[in-house]
Design an enzyme around this catalytic site. Structure first.
Site, PDB file in Angstrom:
ATOM      1  N   TYR A   1      -2.726  -0.889   9.916  1.00 39.88           N
ATOM      2  CA  TYR A   1      -2.656  -1.286   8.865  1.00 39.88           C
ATOM      3  C   TYR A   1      -1.255  -0.602   8.094  1.00 39.88           C
ATOM      4  CZ  TYR A   1      -3.650  -1.710   3.718  1.00 39.88           C
ATOM      5  OH  TYR A   1      -3.659  -1.857   2.360  1.00 39.88           O
TER       6      TYR A   1
ATOM      7  N   SER B   1       0.893  -1.179  -0.011  1.00 38.01           N
ATOM      8  CA  SER B   1       0.014   0.133   0.014  1.00 38.01           C
ATOM      9  C   SER B   1       0.845   1.269   0.056  1.00 38.01           C
ATOM     10  CB  SER B   1      -0.953  -0.031   1.188  1.00 38.01           C
ATOM     11  OG  SER B   1      -1.462   1.331   1.455  1.00 38.01           O
TER      12      SER B   1
END
Length: 238
Positions: A158, A133
């Site tokens: 995350y 990401s």
């Protein structure tokens, strides 16, 4: 054909399913990794071609070992399975959330990759793609992020897991460089997937990100390794 067999984790939906679709279209046998057997079976039926279901829960060591035992030779591994929990910032996060997210996004990638190394080593052109990401880029987290308006330290569990995944990508690339491996990470951008509510409502087409994942999966032998790429092909700073 240099690459003929692939395994994609979390391939029953979202970006993983689109990656599987494109690899099948390229003429490959694709093992569709799915934690949920029924959802995986439906995905295989929808994908058609030489799609093959393999039950794979990346947080279950026994399941990983069983899945690895079904694959004798593997040219491409795409570590796509990942989870996101809350959008909490670090001061408001608990260790349990961090453990849960890292279990899938980091430890799962480590265990799956290592379990499949024997099969990958039987390939003349082994490739590993880790779906990361842009929020895991420490440079983008401390400067301008062209993919996300992060607005501070939200989604700490995350983002920390993806930063750790990026480090793992580099370390695997370094350790396996002498064996012909190409190991790279992909920042897919915000996509309309089940990752979280924001992604589901505001994300773009998962197929757009899948195209870049497949490019990395089918790299020539003079291609890059140990690098981080955006869905548009540009390099992402670590």
């Amino acid at each position: 054909m240099k690459h003929s067999t692939a395994l994609v984790t979390g391939a029953n939906k979202g970006i993983g399913k689109e990656i599987a679709r494109l690899l099948i279209a390229a003429g490959m046998t694709v093992y569709v990794g799915s934690r949920d057997t029924e959802r995986g079976r439906r995905a295989v039926e929808e994908l058609g071609g030489d799609a093959r279901l393999v039950r794979l829960d990346v947080t279950d060591s026994a399941c990983i070992a069983e899945a690895a035992g079904t694959v004798s030779t593997l040219d491409v591994l795409v570590n796509n399975a990942g989870i996101s929990d809350s959008f909490a910032e670090a001061p408001d996060s608990g260790a349990e959330e961090f453990r849960r997210v890292h279990e899938t996004n980091v430890f799962g990638v480590l265990e799956v990759t290592n379990a499949l190394l024997p099969a990958l080593r039987r390939s003349a052109h082994p490739r590993v793609v880790n779906v990361s990401s842009g929020t895991g880029s420490l440079t983008w987290s401390t400067n301008t992020n062209p993919q996300f308006a992060t607005g501070g330290g939200g989604a700490a569990a995350y983002r920390a897991s993806k930063a750790a995944l990026n480090a793992l990508t580099v370390l695997h690339a370094q350790s396996l460089s002498g064996e012909g491996f190409k190991v790279n990470a992909l920042a897919p951008g915000l996509r309309a997937t089940e990752l979280n509510d924001r992604a589901a409502s505001d994300g773009g087409d998962p197929a757009e990100a899948a195209e870049q994942a497949v490019r990395l999966a089918l790299l020539d032998d003079d291609g890059p390794s140990g690098e981080f790429f955006s869905w548009d092909g540009t390099t992402v700073p670590w």
